[in-house]
Design a protein around this motif. Structure first.
Motif, short mmCIF file in Angstrom:
data_model
loop_
_atom_site.label_atom_id
_atom_site.label_comp_id
_atom_site.label_asym_id
_atom_site.label_seq_id
_atom_site.Cartn_x
_atom_site.Cartn_y
_atom_site.Cartn_z
N VAL A 63 0.86 -1.18 0.00
CA VAL A 63 0.00 0.00 0.00
C VAL A 63 0.89 1.23 0.00
O VAL A 63 2.09 1.16 0.32
CB VAL A 63 -0.94 0.02 1.22
N THR A 64 0.32 2.38 -0.37
CA THR A 64 1.05 3.64 -0.44
C THR A 64 0.55 4.59 0.64
O THR A 64 -0.66 4.76 0.80
CB THR A 64 0.88 4.30 -1.82
N VAL A 65 1.46 5.21 1.36
CA VAL A 65 1.08 6.15 2.42
C VAL A 65 0.54 7.43 1.80
O VAL A 65 1.15 8.00 0.88
CB VAL A 65 2.27 6.47 3.34
N GLY A 66 -0.62 7.88 2.28
CA GLY A 66 -1.22 9.10 1.78
C GLY A 66 -0.86 10.31 2.63
O GLY A 66 -0.25 10.20 3.70
N ARG A 67 -1.28 11.47 2.14
CA ARG A 67 -1.01 12.72 2.85
C ARG A 67 -2.22 13.05 3.73
O ARG A 67 -3.12 13.78 3.33
CB ARG A 67 -0.71 13.85 1.88
N ALA A 68 -2.26 12.47 4.90
CA ALA A 68 -3.35 12.67 5.85
C ALA A 68 -2.80 12.41 7.25
O ALA A 68 -1.74 11.76 7.39
CB ALA A 68 -4.53 11.75 5.54
N PRO A 69 -3.47 12.87 8.29
CA PRO A 69 -2.96 12.67 9.65
C PRO A 69 -2.97 11.20 10.06
O PRO A 69 -3.84 10.42 9.65
CB PRO A 69 -3.94 13.48 10.52
N THR A 70 -1.98 10.83 10.85
CA THR A 70 -1.96 9.50 11.48
C THR A 70 -2.91 9.53 12.68
O THR A 70 -2.95 10.49 13.43
CB THR A 70 -0.54 9.16 11.95
N VAL A 71 -3.68 8.46 12.82
CA VAL A 71 -4.63 8.35 13.93
C VAL A 71 -4.00 7.50 15.02
O VAL A 71 -3.51 6.40 14.76
CB VAL A 71 -5.96 7.71 13.46
N TYR A 230 5.93 26.69 -8.12
CA TYR A 230 6.93 27.50 -7.41
C TYR A 230 7.85 28.21 -8.40
O TYR A 230 8.22 29.37 -8.21
CB TYR A 230 7.73 26.61 -6.48
N ALA A 231 8.24 27.51 -9.46
CA ALA A 231 9.15 28.10 -10.43
C ALA A 231 8.50 29.17 -11.28
O ALA A 231 9.20 30.01 -11.86
CB ALA A 231 9.71 27.00 -11.35
N ALA A 232 7.15 29.18 -11.34
CA ALA A 232 6.45 30.15 -12.19
C ALA A 232 6.51 31.57 -11.65
O ALA A 232 6.19 32.52 -12.37
CB ALA A 232 4.99 29.72 -12.37
N GLY A 233 6.89 31.73 -10.39
CA GLY A 233 7.05 33.06 -9.84
C GLY A 233 5.78 33.68 -9.33
O GLY A 233 5.72 34.90 -9.15
N VAL A 234 4.74 32.88 -9.09
CA VAL A 234 3.51 33.44 -8.55
C VAL A 234 3.73 33.83 -7.09
O VAL A 234 4.71 33.43 -6.45
CB VAL A 234 2.35 32.42 -8.65
N HIS A 235 2.83 34.62 -6.52
CA HIS A 235 3.01 35.12 -5.17
C HIS A 235 2.39 34.21 -4.10
O HIS A 235 2.78 34.26 -2.94
CB HIS A 235 2.41 36.53 -5.05
N THR A 236 1.42 33.39 -4.51
CA THR A 236 0.76 32.50 -3.56
C THR A 236 0.81 31.08 -4.09
O THR A 236 0.56 30.83 -5.27
CB THR A 236 -0.71 32.92 -3.35
N PHE A 237 1.13 30.13 -3.22
CA PHE A 237 1.25 28.73 -3.60
C PHE A 237 0.24 27.89 -2.83
O PHE A 237 -0.19 28.24 -1.74
CB PHE A 237 2.66 28.19 -3.29
N THR A 238 -0.10 26.76 -3.43
CA THR A 238 -0.94 25.78 -2.74
C THR A 238 -0.03 24.75 -2.09
O THR A 238 0.61 23.96 -2.79
CB THR A 238 -1.91 25.09 -3.72
N LEU A 239 0.05 24.79 -0.78
CA LEU A 239 0.87 23.85 -0.02
C LEU A 239 -0.01 22.68 0.40
O LEU A 239 -1.02 22.86 1.10
CB LEU A 239 1.46 24.54 1.21
N LEU A 240 0.34 21.48 -0.04
CA LEU A 240 -0.41 20.29 0.30
C LEU A 240 0.08 19.76 1.64
O LEU A 240 1.25 19.40 1.79
CB LEU A 240 -0.24 19.22 -0.79
N THR A 241 -0.79 19.72 2.64
CA THR A 241 -0.43 19.29 3.98
C THR A 241 -1.31 18.13 4.40
O THR A 241 -2.33 17.84 3.77
CB THR A 241 -0.61 20.45 4.99
N PRO A 242 -0.95 17.43 5.48
CA PRO A 242 -1.81 16.34 5.97
C PRO A 242 -3.20 16.79 6.37
O PRO A 242 -4.13 15.97 6.45
CB PRO A 242 -1.03 15.80 7.18
N TYR A 243 -3.38 18.08 6.61
CA TYR A 243 -4.67 18.60 7.06
C TYR A 243 -5.42 19.34 5.96
O TYR A 243 -6.39 20.03 6.22
CB TYR A 243 -4.46 19.51 8.26
N GLY A 244 -4.96 19.19 4.72
CA GLY A 244 -5.61 19.81 3.59
C GLY A 244 -4.75 20.87 2.94
O GLY A 244 -3.70 21.25 3.48
N PRO A 245 -5.15 21.36 1.77
CA PRO A 245 -4.37 22.39 1.08
C PRO A 245 -4.38 23.71 1.84
O PRO A 245 -5.35 24.04 2.52
CB PRO A 245 -5.08 22.50 -0.27
#
Length: 259
Positions: A63-71, A230-245
């Motif tokens: 199985v593959t570990v996902g980006r979500a909190p460990t319970v 990130y390389a495109a030089g935009v001012h705001t990024f979407t950071l993917l975290t275990p608790y959502g974007p």
């Protein structure tokens, strides 16, 4: 002498027992886990494992570990299928968010897996060395696999720790022929410290010249951001975290709300 199970999965299994949950670090996003007791998985949607998932896990319990909190503890809101025997006096169980990959495109199952039932862990960084084990016809027919050494050379120029993920990474780790001729080459680049926009742009341009779609993500201590964004030089990024974007201005020093 190594038994057939060890030969199949390349190495001895991790000791599973009352203190297994305390041994070593917990798995991270994109890690591949070899399950000692696949029937212990708990689907996030409730109920039992679907027939296709049981079939897949019986043959190849990866199985593959996902980006979500460990319970930690017992997920009371989920049903209790058959689990591996476990000492009730052991430390509280850690339930790892995982995904089961099915034989059909897009066939996925999100579940929780008990850490005490994990027999082996493979990190993305360990997968490039397994490239030579693939059958020559697989390498020749799948661009995402054939071009992995060239991608490795380009990333090495920037001295980043990295590894393949997605279909190519899954095939390298498990041996299952899940990558297709149109599969993109997905990479995770470990960047615990800030990367300059100039270096990110150079790497993105180099990877974009490969004759295969490349999707690379920069993994910081707080989550992941797409290299192209990130390389495109935009001012705001979407950071993917275990608790959502999360919308942030700096992936290494995030300040901003969750979506």
């Amino acid at each position: 002498m190594r038994n057939s199970t060890e030969e199949l999965h390349d190495g001895p299994r991790r000791r599973v027992g009352p203190l297994a949950a305390l041994a070593g670090r917990l798995p991270g996003t994109h890690d591949l886990l070899l399950m000692q007791c696949p029937s212990s998985l708990r689907p996030l949607t409730g109920g039992e494992l679907p027939p296709w998932a049981r079939t897949v896990l019986r043959a190849h319990p990866w199985v593959t570990v996902g980006r979500a909190p460990t319970v930690v503890g017992d997920p009371a809101d989920l049903p209790r299928p058959l689990r591996c025997p476990r000492d009730e006096e052991a430390a509280p169980e850690h339930w790892i968010p995982v995904t089961v990959r099915g034989p059909r495109p897009g066939q996925r199952l999100d579940a929780l897996a008990p850490w005490s039932a994990v027999a082996r862990t493979l990190r993305p960084e360990q997968l490039p060395e397994r490239w030579g084990r693939l059958a020559p016809d697989r390498i020749a027919g799948i661009p995402a696999l054939a071009l992995l050494p060239e991608a490795a050379r380009l990333v090495a120029d920037h001295r980043l720790s990295w590894g393949p993920i997605g279909a190519a990474g899954h095939e390298l780790g498990t041996g299952l022929p899940v990558a297709g001729p149109l599969s993109p080459l997905r990479l995770v680049l470990r960047t615990p410290h800030p990367v300059s926009r100039r270096d990110a742009l150079q790497l993105r341009r180099a990877l974009s010249r490969l004759p295969v779609p490349v999707q690379a993500e920069l993994e910081t201590r707080y989550g992941a951001v797409q290299l192209a964004e990130y390389a495109a030089g935009v001012h705001t990024f979407t950071l993917l975290t275990p608790y959502g974007p999360r919308e942030v201005h700096d992936p290494w020093f995030p300040r901003g709300p969750y979506a």
